[in-house]
Write a protein that holds these residues in place. Structure first.
Motif, PDB file in Angstrom:
ATOM      1  N   LEU A  34      26.366  38.758  82.803  1.00 53.03           N
ATOM      2  CA  LEU A  34      26.707  39.274  84.132  1.00 53.03           C
ATOM      3  C   LEU A  34      26.505  40.778  84.190  1.00 53.03           C
ATOM      4  CD1 LEU A  34      27.940  39.067  86.993  1.00 53.03           C
ATOM      5  CD2 LEU A  34      30.194  39.266  85.912  1.00 53.03           C
ATOM      6  N   LYS A  35      26.900  41.487  83.147  1.00 54.15           N
ATOM      7  CA  LYS A  35      26.763  42.953  83.124  1.00 54.15           C
ATOM      8  C   LYS A  35      25.317  43.376  83.351  1.00 54.15           C
ATOM      9  CE  LYS A  35      30.819  43.716  80.307  1.00 54.15           C
ATOM     10  NZ  LYS A  35      31.383  44.112  79.021  1.00 54.15           N
ATOM     11  N   ASN A  36      24.356  42.581  82.874  1.00 51.72           N
ATOM     12  CA  ASN A  36      22.935  42.892  83.056  1.00 51.72           C
ATOM     13  C   ASN A  36      22.446  42.584  84.465  1.00 51.72           C
ATOM     14  OD1 ASN A  36      22.666  43.688  80.353  1.00 51.72           O
ATOM     15  ND2 ASN A  36      22.309  41.586  79.705  1.00 51.72           N
ATOM     16  N   GLU A  37      23.202  41.787  85.218  1.00 49.01           N
ATOM     17  CA  GLU A  37      22.778  41.372  86.550  1.00 49.01           C
ATOM     18  C   GLU A  37      23.501  42.115  87.679  1.00 49.01           C
ATOM     19  OE1 GLU A  37      22.692  37.151  87.116  1.00 49.01           O
ATOM     20  OE2 GLU A  37      21.827  36.800  85.139  1.00 49.01           O
ATOM     21  N   LEU A  38      24.590  42.801  87.356  1.00 52.06           N
ATOM     22  CA  LEU A  38      25.359  43.495  88.391  1.00 52.06           C
ATOM     23  C   LEU A  38      24.491  44.530  89.101  1.00 52.06           C
ATOM     24  CD1 LEU A  38      28.835  44.093  86.711  1.00 52.06           C
ATOM     25  CD2 LEU A  38      28.308  42.585  88.624  1.00 52.06           C
ATOM     26  N   GLY A  39      24.680  44.637  90.375  1.00 48.84           N
ATOM     27  CA  GLY A  39      23.925  45.611  91.150  1.00 48.84           C
ATOM     28  C   GLY A  39      22.634  45.067  91.734  1.00 48.84           C
ATOM     29  N   ASN A  40      22.278  43.834  91.396  1.00 42.39           N
ATOM     30  CA  ASN A  40      21.076  43.223  91.954  1.00 42.39           C
ATOM     31  C   ASN A  40      21.336  42.931  93.426  1.00 42.39           C
ATOM     32  OD1 ASN A  40      19.059  41.419  92.808  1.00 42.39           O
ATOM     33  ND2 ASN A  40      18.802  40.600  90.747  1.00 42.39           N
ATOM     34  N   LYS A  41      20.608  43.579  94.299  1.00 41.76           N
ATOM     35  CA  LYS A  41      20.823  43.460  95.753  1.00 41.76           C
ATOM     36  C   LYS A  41      20.427  42.094  96.304  1.00 41.76           C
ATOM     37  CE  LYS A  41      22.107  47.756  96.049  1.00 41.76           C
ATOM     38  NZ  LYS A  41      23.483  48.084  95.944  1.00 41.76           N
ATOM     39  N   ASP A  47      34.351  36.698  94.196  1.00 42.00           N
ATOM     40  CA  ASP A  47      35.515  36.479  93.342  1.00 42.00           C
ATOM     41  C   ASP A  47      36.442  35.547  94.113  1.00 42.00           C
ATOM     42  OD1 ASP A  47      38.079  36.721  92.093  1.00 42.00           O
ATOM     43  OD2 ASP A  47      37.504  38.677  91.279  1.00 42.00           O
ATOM     44  N   VAL A  48      36.703  34.353  93.569  1.00 45.49           N
ATOM     45  CA  VAL A  48      37.482  33.349  94.304  1.00 45.49           C
ATOM     46  C   VAL A  48      38.965  33.336  93.927  1.00 45.49           C
ATOM     47  CG1 VAL A  48      35.494  31.866  94.786  1.00 45.49           C
ATOM     48  CG2 VAL A  48      36.818  31.486  92.691  1.00 45.49           C
ATOM     49  N   PHE A  54      42.862  39.755  92.627  1.00 45.73           N
ATOM     50  CA  PHE A  54      41.701  40.610  92.854  1.00 45.73           C
ATOM     51  C   PHE A  54      42.109  42.081  92.894  1.00 45.73           C
ATOM     52  CE2 PHE A  54      38.574  42.678  95.701  1.00 45.73           C
ATOM     53  CZ  PHE A  54      37.404  42.355  95.040  1.00 45.73           C
ATOM     54  N   LYS A  55      43.215  42.373  93.544  1.00 42.73           N
ATOM     55  CA  LYS A  55      43.696  43.753  93.669  1.00 42.73           C
ATOM     56  C   LYS A  55      44.098  44.331  92.316  1.00 42.73           C
ATOM     57  CE  LYS A  55      46.884  46.621  96.309  1.00 42.73           C
ATOM     58  NZ  LYS A  55      47.964  46.660  97.289  1.00 42.73           N
ATOM     59  N   SER A  56      44.687  43.508  91.451  1.00 45.32           N
ATOM     60  CA  SER A  56      45.158  44.020  90.171  1.00 45.32           C
ATOM     61  C   SER A  56      44.021  44.327  89.192  1.00 45.32           C
ATOM     62  CB  SER A  56      46.163  43.065  89.528  1.00 45.32           C
ATOM     63  OG  SER A  56      45.522  41.900  89.074  1.00 45.32           O
ATOM     64  N   LYS A  57      42.929  43.551  89.260  1.00 43.49           N
ATOM     65  CA  LYS A  57      41.782  43.784  88.384  1.00 43.49           C
ATOM     66  C   LYS A  57      40.571  43.094  88.986  1.00 43.49           C
ATOM     67  CE  LYS A  57      40.048  43.016  83.704  1.00 43.49           C
ATOM     68  NZ  LYS A  57      40.266  42.298  82.439  1.00 43.49           N
ATOM     69  N   SER A  58      39.536  43.881  89.262  1.00 44.53           N
ATOM     70  CA  SER A  58      38.328  43.283  89.831  1.00 44.53           C
ATOM     71  C   SER A  58      37.099  44.081  89.407  1.00 44.53           C
ATOM     72  CB  SER A  58      38.425  43.220  91.359  1.00 44.53           C
ATOM     73  OG  SER A  58      38.569  44.520  91.900  1.00 44.53           O
ATOM     74  N   ILE A  59      35.958  43.486  89.666  1.00 40.88           N
ATOM     75  CA  ILE A  59      34.671  44.129  89.383  1.00 40.88           C
ATOM     76  C   ILE A  59      34.163  44.674  90.712  1.00 40.88           C
ATOM     77  CG2 ILE A  59      32.329  43.794  88.506  1.00 40.88           C
ATOM     78  CD1 ILE A  59      33.473  41.350  86.927  1.00 40.88           C
ATOM     79  N   LYS A  60      33.799  45.930  90.716  1.00 41.36           N
ATOM     80  CA  LYS A  60      33.426  46.669  91.923  1.00 41.36           C
ATOM     81  C   LYS A  60      32.428  45.934  92.828  1.00 41.36           C
ATOM     82  CE  LYS A  60      31.627  51.219  93.133  1.00 41.36           C
ATOM     83  NZ  LYS A  60      31.113  52.475  92.586  1.00 41.36           N
ATOM     84  N   THR A  61      31.454  45.286  92.258  1.00 39.66           N
ATOM     85  CA  THR A  61      30.382  44.631  93.021  1.00 39.66           C
ATOM     86  C   THR A  61      30.846  43.368  93.747  1.00 39.66           C
ATOM     87  OG1 THR A  61      28.956  45.369  91.218  1.00 39.66           O
ATOM     88  CG2 THR A  61      27.975  43.893  92.797  1.00 39.66           C
ATOM     89  N   PHE A  62      31.965  42.781  93.313  1.00 45.94           N
ATOM     90  CA  PHE A  62      32.413  41.495  93.844  1.00 45.94           C
ATOM     91  C   PHE A  62      33.237  41.629  95.120  1.00 45.94           C
ATOM     92  CE2 PHE A  62      31.032  40.137  89.784  1.00 45.94           C
ATOM     93  CZ  PHE A  62      30.823  38.771  89.860  1.00 45.94           C
ATOM     94  N   LYS A  63      33.039  40.665  96.005  1.00 41.57           N
ATOM     95  CA  LYS A  63      33.805  40.542  97.250  1.00 41.57           C
ATOM     96  C   LYS A  63      34.820  39.419  97.044  1.00 41.57           C
ATOM     97  CE  LYS A  63      33.122  39.162 102.058  1.00 41.57           C
ATOM     98  NZ  LYS A  63      32.146  38.713 103.053  1.00 41.57           N
ATOM     99  N   ASN A  64      36.028  39.607  97.518  1.00 46.10           N
ATOM    100  CA  ASN A  64      37.069  38.602  97.347  1.00 46.10           C
ATOM    101  C   ASN A  64      37.060  37.601  98.495  1.00 46.10           C
ATOM    102  OD1 ASN A  64      40.631  38.430  97.557  1.00 46.10           O
ATOM    103  ND2 ASN A  64      39.385  37.411  96.052  1.00 46.10           N
ATOM    104  N   ILE A  65      36.774  36.339  98.164  1.00 46.08           N
ATOM    105  CA  ILE A  65      36.941  35.212  99.086  1.00 46.08           C
ATOM    106  C   ILE A  65      37.720  34.161  98.299  1.00 46.08           C
ATOM    107  CG2 ILE A  65      35.870  33.440 100.519  1.00 46.08           C
ATOM    108  CD1 ILE A  65      33.380  35.187 100.729  1.00 46.08           C
TER     109      ILE A  65
END
Length: 119
Positions: A34-41, A47-48, A54-65
């Motif tokens: 995943l680290k190699n794929e992050l930022g791919n537009k 993030d489900v 999600f608020k306590s710990k998340s990855i910047k690129t991910f949207k919470n649904i």
């Protein structure tokens, strides 16, 4: 152990194995991949987990649904772009992958181990 108990145990184990099996047609990756794929537009990162998780710990690129809202919010996702799904351990993201597959999405990636494996 009675025959009824044995049958119930076998059924329970079978159901557990069935629920944990990989979803056909869904790509599975590790958090390292995943680290190699992050930022791919060309990809959508979802993030489900619950909003609190999600608020306590998340990855910047991910949207919470959250998983319980995914079926109603799936229309906000592009069916043309790959959807990369993460949760806490991989259970909810597997359910999310099955759900998106049933809704017609074809480019789905599940992050094995979820946030528990993220460093």
């Amino acid at each position: 152990m009675s025959a009824v108990n044995i049958v119930m145990l076998i059924t329970l184990v079978g159901l557990l194995v069935w629920r944990l099996r990989p979803v056909k047609g869904v790509r599975n990756i590790t958090t390292t991949e995943l680290k190699n794929e992050l930022g791919n537009k060309d990809k959508q990162y979802i993030d489900v987990r619950t909003p609190g998780e999600f608020k306590s710990k998340s990855i910047k690129t991910f949207k919470n649904i959250p998983l319980d809202q995914l079926s109603t919010k799936a229309s906000s996702l592009s069916m043309e772009k790959e959807v990369v799904i993460i949760c806490q351990s991989g259970m909810r993201s597997t359910k999310a992958a099955k759900m998106l597959k049933s809704l017609g999405f074809t480019k789905i990636t599940n992050v094995k181990g979820g946030m528990s494996a993220w460093r």
